[in-house]
Design a protein around this motif. Structure first.
Motif, PDB file in Angstrom:
ATOM      1  N   THR A 139      36.793  29.311  36.726  1.00  0.00           N
ATOM      2  CA  THR A 139      35.842  28.590  35.876  1.00  0.00           C
ATOM      3  C   THR A 139      34.515  29.314  35.716  1.00  0.00           C
ATOM      4  O   THR A 139      33.628  28.819  35.031  1.00  0.00           O
ATOM      5  N   THR A 140      34.367  30.477  36.353  1.00  0.00           N
ATOM      6  CA  THR A 140      33.146  31.268  36.213  1.00  0.00           C
ATOM      7  C   THR A 140      33.519  32.693  35.807  1.00  0.00           C
ATOM      8  O   THR A 140      34.659  33.128  36.016  1.00  0.00           O
ATOM      9  N   ARG A 141      32.568  33.408  35.265  1.00  0.00           N
ATOM     10  CA  ARG A 141      32.837  34.784  34.841  1.00  0.00           C
ATOM     11  C   ARG A 141      33.133  35.694  36.035  1.00  0.00           C
ATOM     12  O   ARG A 141      33.923  36.621  35.927  1.00  0.00           O
ATOM     13  N   ARG A 142      32.485  35.427  37.160  1.00  0.00           N
ATOM     14  CA  ARG A 142      32.742  36.254  38.331  1.00  0.00           C
ATOM     15  C   ARG A 142      34.176  36.070  38.812  1.00  0.00           C
ATOM     16  O   ARG A 142      34.867  37.050  39.102  1.00  0.00           O
ATOM     17  N   ARG A 143      34.627  34.834  38.889  1.00  0.00           N
ATOM     18  CA  ARG A 143      36.014  34.586  39.300  1.00  0.00           C
ATOM     19  C   ARG A 143      36.992  35.171  38.286  1.00  0.00           C
ATOM     20  O   ARG A 143      38.022  35.722  38.658  1.00  0.00           O
ATOM     21  N   GLU A 144      36.651  35.056  37.021  1.00  0.00           N
ATOM     22  CA  GLU A 144      37.537  35.601  36.005  1.00  0.00           C
ATOM     23  C   GLU A 144      37.576  37.124  36.079  1.00  0.00           C
ATOM     24  O   GLU A 144      38.619  37.743  35.852  1.00  0.00           O
ATOM     25  N   GLY A 145      36.442  37.730  36.428  1.00  0.00           N
ATOM     26  CA  GLY A 145      36.416  39.179  36.601  1.00  0.00           C
ATOM     27  C   GLY A 145      37.342  39.622  37.725  1.00  0.00           C
ATOM     28  O   GLY A 145      38.111  40.584  37.580  1.00  0.00           O
ATOM     29  N   PHE A 146      37.277  38.914  38.860  1.00  0.00           N
ATOM     30  CA  PHE A 146      38.184  39.216  39.969  1.00  0.00           C
ATOM     31  C   PHE A 146      39.634  39.010  39.545  1.00  0.00           C
ATOM     32  O   PHE A 146      40.518  39.800  39.891  1.00  0.00           O
ATOM     33  N   TYR A 147      39.881  37.947  38.786  1.00  0.00           N
ATOM     34  CA  TYR A 147      41.242  37.611  38.353  1.00  0.00           C
ATOM     35  C   TYR A 147      41.841  38.743  37.521  1.00  0.00           C
ATOM     36  O   TYR A 147      42.945  39.216  37.801  1.00  0.00           O
ATOM     37  N   TRP A 148      41.117  39.207  36.515  1.00  0.00           N
ATOM     38  CA  TRP A 148      41.669  40.232  35.627  1.00  0.00           C
ATOM     39  C   TRP A 148      41.771  41.580  36.316  1.00  0.00           C
ATOM     40  O   TRP A 148      42.695  42.362  36.030  1.00  0.00           O
ATOM     41  N   LEU A 149      40.866  41.872  37.228  1.00  0.00           N
ATOM     42  CA  LEU A 149      40.981  43.109  37.992  1.00  0.00           C
ATOM     43  C   LEU A 149      42.227  43.072  38.872  1.00  0.00           C
ATOM     44  O   LEU A 149      42.960  44.064  38.981  1.00  0.00           O
ATOM     45  N   ALA A 150      42.470  41.910  39.486  1.00  0.00           N
ATOM     46  CA  ALA A 150      43.684  41.752  40.293  1.00  0.00           C
ATOM     47  C   ALA A 150      44.930  41.879  39.434  1.00  0.00           C
ATOM     48  O   ALA A 150      45.911  42.526  39.832  1.00  0.00           O
ATOM     49  N   ILE A 151      44.909  41.295  38.245  1.00  0.00           N
ATOM     50  CA  ILE A 151      46.054  41.378  37.340  1.00  0.00           C
ATOM     51  C   ILE A 151      46.349  42.833  36.979  1.00  0.00           C
ATOM     52  O   ILE A 151      47.507  43.273  36.971  1.00  0.00           O
ATOM     53  N   LEU A 152      45.301  43.603  36.689  1.00  0.00           N
ATOM     54  CA  LEU A 152      45.488  45.014  36.348  1.00  0.00           C
ATOM     55  C   LEU A 152      46.180  45.759  37.484  1.00  0.00           C
ATOM     56  O   LEU A 152      47.137  46.515  37.253  1.00  0.00           O
ATOM     57  N   PHE A 153      45.731  45.540  38.710  1.00  0.00           N
ATOM     58  CA  PHE A 153      46.322  46.257  39.839  1.00  0.00           C
ATOM     59  C   PHE A 153      47.724  45.750  40.172  1.00  0.00           C
ATOM     60  O   PHE A 153      48.547  46.517  40.687  1.00  0.00           O
ATOM     61  N   THR A 154      48.010  44.481  39.873  1.00  0.00           N
ATOM     62  CA  THR A 154      49.394  44.014  40.094  1.00  0.00           C
ATOM     63  C   THR A 154      50.352  44.734  39.157  1.00  0.00           C
ATOM     64  O   THR A 154      51.475  45.080  39.550  1.00  0.00           O
TER      65      THR A 154
END
Length: 267
Positions: A139-154
């Protein structure tokens, strides 16, 4: 407004503000389809259109950056934007691993270890910052940033590990599909019957869908003589992109109905 209506409305507000979808059955279906497209469409651009790995990576990376700008600017989960970002990040994640292996000669074993460490670092930083790795509270940009970075590495890790297993064991495309599908099924069973942590189960399954989708894409697109079905990268990409588009349209219509119902509750 009754307490029941308030509770239902609050739940819909919470769901509406979350920037990513819940991992329902349709989520996993689109994820696998997107992962397959990541494999076949990357091959199509690099080989059939003669762009090469480097140019394809630059073009797809630029498109991903543009789509992520729209994703971050959105105030809630928007199926079309979100899944376009997933398709593009699938392609980029595949290309990153392919570039390291083909252009720089880095062994798959090394890239697998490096991406596993990188993903672990992202998860550690995410948890240290937010005290959760749950996808239900993006629900925040910081959490979303972590989310998409994790998705890229997965995606990058799934590509490297999947190729390492497929090449090391010389399983063939169809057997690889069965192997990774069975691994995902085991994760689901462990979550359902052995109390495997839900967040851990999600991320392990998410990683495993990458080699599953890649194996499926190779099985469908590669020539019959090589163990595939011979549909080609163009045919396979077209089929799966059409399926993704149909599902996204369905999700968009459903979301609009839910928002209309939520607005009616608040009226």
């Amino acid at each position: 407004m009754s307490d029941l209506t308030a509770t239902r409305a609050d739940r819909r507000v919470s769901t509406g503000l979350n920037k990513v979808p819940d991992p329902t059955a349709i989520f996993w279906i689109i994820k696998i389809l997107a992962t397959t497209v990541g494999e076949t469409f990357a091959d199509f651009l690099a080989t059939n259109l003669n762009l090469g790995l480097t140019n394809t990576t630059i073009v797809m990376g630029a498109l991903l950056a543009i789509v992520l700008v729209f994703q971050f600017r959105a105030i809630r989960y928007v199926p079309g934007i979100y899944w376009l970002a997933v398709v593009l990040i699938s392609i980029v994640g595949t290309l990153i691993t392919d570039n390291l292996t083909d252009n720089f000669g880095i062994p798959l074993g090394t890239t697998t270890i490096v991406f596993a460490i990188a993903l672990a670092v992202v998860f550690a930083a995410w948890y240290a910052s937010e005290r959760t790795l749950s996808i239900h509270s993006i629900t925040t940009r910081r959490r979303e940033g972590f989310y998409w970075l994790a998705i890229l590495f997965t995606f990058a890790l799934g590509t490297a590990a999947g190729d390492l297993i497929a090449e090391g064991l010389n399983l063939g495309y169809f057997v690889s599909v069965l192997l990774f599908a069975a691994a995902i099924a085991l994760v689901g069973l462990a979550y359902r019957f052995a109390n495997l942590n839900a967040i851990l189960a999600f991320w392990v399954a998410y990683i495993l869908t990458r080699p599953l989708g890649a194996s499926l894409g190779d099985f469908l697109s590669q020539p019959v003589a090589d163990g595939g079905l011979g549909l080609g990268t163009v045919g396979t990409s077209a089929i799966f992109l059409s399926a993704i588009l149909a599902l996204i349209i369905s999700l968009t219509v459903r979301q609009r109905k839910e928002l209309a119902s939520w607005q009616a509750d608040l009226a």
